[in-house]
Design a protein around this motif. Structure first.
Motif, mmCIF file in Angstrom:
data_model
loop_
_atom_site.group_PDB
_atom_site.id
_atom_site.type_symbol
_atom_site.label_atom_id
_atom_site.label_comp_id
_atom_site.label_asym_id
_atom_site.label_seq_id
_atom_site.Cartn_x
_atom_site.Cartn_y
_atom_site.Cartn_z
ATOM 1 N N PHE A 121 10.270 -0.404 -3.172
ATOM 2 C CA PHE A 121 10.768 0.169 -4.428
ATOM 3 C C PHE A 121 10.346 -0.667 -5.631
ATOM 4 C CE2 PHE A 121 13.863 2.322 -1.571
ATOM 5 C CZ PHE A 121 13.572 3.624 -1.958
ATOM 6 N N MET A 122 10.187 -1.980 -5.450
ATOM 7 C CA MET A 122 9.715 -2.812 -6.542
ATOM 8 C C MET A 122 8.265 -2.462 -6.891
ATOM 9 S SD MET A 122 9.715 -6.978 -6.881
ATOM 10 C CE MET A 122 8.747 -7.212 -5.389
ATOM 11 N N VAL A 123 7.413 -2.333 -5.869
ATOM 12 C CA VAL A 123 6.011 -1.958 -6.095
ATOM 13 C C VAL A 123 5.923 -0.546 -6.663
ATOM 14 C CG1 VAL A 123 3.778 -1.562 -4.977
ATOM 15 C CG2 VAL A 123 5.186 -3.500 -4.275
ATOM 16 N N LEU A 124 6.696 0.375 -6.103
ATOM 17 C CA LEU A 124 6.693 1.764 -6.568
ATOM 18 C C LEU A 124 7.064 1.853 -8.043
ATOM 19 C CD1 LEU A 124 6.761 4.870 -6.220
ATOM 20 C CD2 LEU A 124 9.095 4.618 -5.355
ATOM 21 N N SER A 125 8.152 1.204 -8.435
ATOM 22 C CA SER A 125 8.595 1.287 -9.831
ATOM 23 C C SER A 125 7.615 0.615 -10.774
ATOM 24 C CB SER A 125 9.985 0.663 -9.974
ATOM 25 O OG SER A 125 9.974 -0.691 -9.555
ATOM 26 N N ALA A 126 7.063 -0.531 -10.363
ATOM 27 C CA ALA A 126 6.117 -1.242 -11.222
ATOM 28 C C ALA A 126 4.858 -0.418 -11.455
ATOM 29 C CB ALA A 126 5.764 -2.597 -10.603
ATOM 30 N N PHE A 127 4.311 0.181 -10.399
ATOM 31 C CA PHE A 127 3.090 0.976 -10.542
ATOM 32 C C PHE A 127 3.353 2.285 -11.276
ATOM 33 C CE2 PHE A 127 0.964 -1.903 -7.774
ATOM 34 C CZ PHE A 127 -0.385 -1.697 -8.008
ATOM 35 N N LEU A 128 4.498 2.878 -11.003
ATOM 36 C CA LEU A 128 4.818 4.133 -11.679
ATOM 37 C C LEU A 128 4.910 3.924 -13.183
ATOM 38 C CD1 LEU A 128 5.498 7.105 -11.103
ATOM 39 C CD2 LEU A 128 7.908 6.449 -11.045
ATOM 40 N N LEU A 129 5.568 2.858 -13.598
ATOM 41 C CA LEU A 129 5.691 2.562 -15.022
ATOM 42 C C LEU A 129 4.345 2.172 -15.626
ATOM 43 C CD1 LEU A 129 9.044 0.565 -15.039
ATOM 44 C CD2 LEU A 129 8.650 2.800 -16.077
ATOM 45 N N ALA A 130 3.578 1.385 -14.866
ATOM 46 C CA ALA A 130 2.296 0.909 -15.391
ATOM 47 C C ALA A 130 1.296 2.045 -15.592
ATOM 48 C CB ALA A 130 1.707 -0.144 -14.461
ATOM 49 N N GLU A 131 1.347 3.034 -14.703
ATOM 50 C CA GLU A 131 0.365 4.122 -14.775
ATOM 51 C C GLU A 131 0.756 5.209 -15.765
ATOM 52 O OE1 GLU A 131 -2.547 4.253 -13.619
ATOM 53 O OE2 GLU A 131 -2.509 2.509 -12.306
ATOM 54 N N LEU A 157 0.833 -1.209 0.000
ATOM 55 C CA LEU A 157 0.000 0.000 0.000
ATOM 56 C C LEU A 157 0.871 1.263 0.000
ATOM 57 C CD1 LEU A 157 -2.866 1.117 0.102
ATOM 58 C CD2 LEU A 157 -2.736 1.066 2.598
ATOM 59 N N ALA A 158 1.989 1.230 0.726
ATOM 60 C CA ALA A 158 2.894 2.385 0.734
ATOM 61 C C ALA A 158 3.495 2.621 -0.654
ATOM 62 C CB ALA A 158 4.010 2.172 1.760
ATOM 63 N N GLY A 159 3.876 1.535 -1.325
ATOM 64 C CA GLY A 159 4.417 1.674 -2.678
ATOM 65 C C GLY A 159 3.390 2.220 -3.652
ATOM 66 N N ILE A 160 2.147 1.735 -3.542
ATOM 67 C CA ILE A 160 1.076 2.222 -4.407
ATOM 68 C C ILE A 160 0.793 3.693 -4.144
ATOM 69 C CG2 ILE A 160 -1.395 2.009 -4.907
ATOM 70 C CD1 ILE A 160 -1.146 -0.973 -4.402
#
Length: 247
Positions: A112-122, A38-41
């Protein structure tokens, strides 16, 4: 301003329901601590929506969505293949150890894995274009606040579902399912970016080929491993423990 916040929240929340981003949140929640996911998202939502309102309000331009989609797909496919690779070396007797490893993994690494994945996906997703359009004709601060809250709320719902499923599904099944889901999301991302004329249903149907093929390969490898483990040893292959003599 309140009306704009509510409008942005509603647009983002409804757009995220059933979207690939929500599926990603569910997949991450099956493997890692919910609060880290949730923090990464949340961090990714703050960043990507700030970019969107900046583009809509100040620049009036768009990002190179094709390149971003390609990078996103490569990252997701790599994560999916890596997850499935781990399951090949993890037997059913190691489920408890795998669960402990999944839960004890570095929170910062997962963040950082969740952050980067969501940032790229969005970046370059349809929801980003919706925010750009809203920011071009409404208060950009209100649009940013509403869009962040809407995106986090949609991700939180997916995380709650992941927590519920994680309590009733074995760790090995979760790992396999997560890997296949990442492959599906990566394939769907590629198709939506480079073949937009296919339509949603056709895109999702074709994207299923990636996890189906990977699942078939994984099944064959597991069958071979099981057969090798259950095959009785030949007389010349049996070694007496501690004696060093061949029987």
């Amino acid at each position: 301003m309140i009306a704009t916040i509510l409008l942005s929240f509603g647009v983002l929340f409804l757009a995220e329901l059933g979207d690939k981003s929500q599926l990603m949140a569910l997949t991450f929640a099956l493997r890692y601590r919910w609060w880290v996911v949730l923090a990464g998202i949340t961090a990714a939502s703050i960043a990507v929506n700030l970019i969107a309102v900046g583009v809509g309000h100040f620049l009036g331009a768009t990002l190179p969505t094709g390149v971003i989609a390609l990078i996103t797909a490569v990252v997701l496919l790599a994560v999916g293949l890596w997850t499935l690779r781990e399951t090949i070396h993890t037997g059913t007797e190691d489920d408890e150890a795998a669960e402990q490893d999944s839960g004890a993994r570095s929170p910062w690494r997962v963040f950082f894995m969740v952050l980067s994945a969501f940032l790229l996906a969005e970046l370059g997703d349809r929801t980003m274009f919706a925010i750009i359009a809203l920011a071009s004709s409404h208060n950009w601060v209100a649009v940013w606040i509403g869009s962040v809250v809407g995106m986090v709320a949609a991700g939180g719902g997916a995380i709650a579902l992941g927590i519920l499923l994680g309590k009733h599904v074995p760790e090995r099944a979760i790992a396999i399912g997560s890997g296949l889901l990442f492959l599906y999301i990566g394939a769907a991302t590629l198709l939506s970016a480079f073949a937009p004329g296919l339509g949603r249903l056709t895109e999702y149907a074709i994207a299923l080929l990636a996890p189906a093929l990977a699942g078939a390969v994984l099944w064959v490898l597991n069958r071979r491993s099981t057969n090798s483990a259950s095959r009785p040893a030949l007389p010349n292959e049996s070694v007496e423990s501690g004696s060093g003599q061949i029987r």
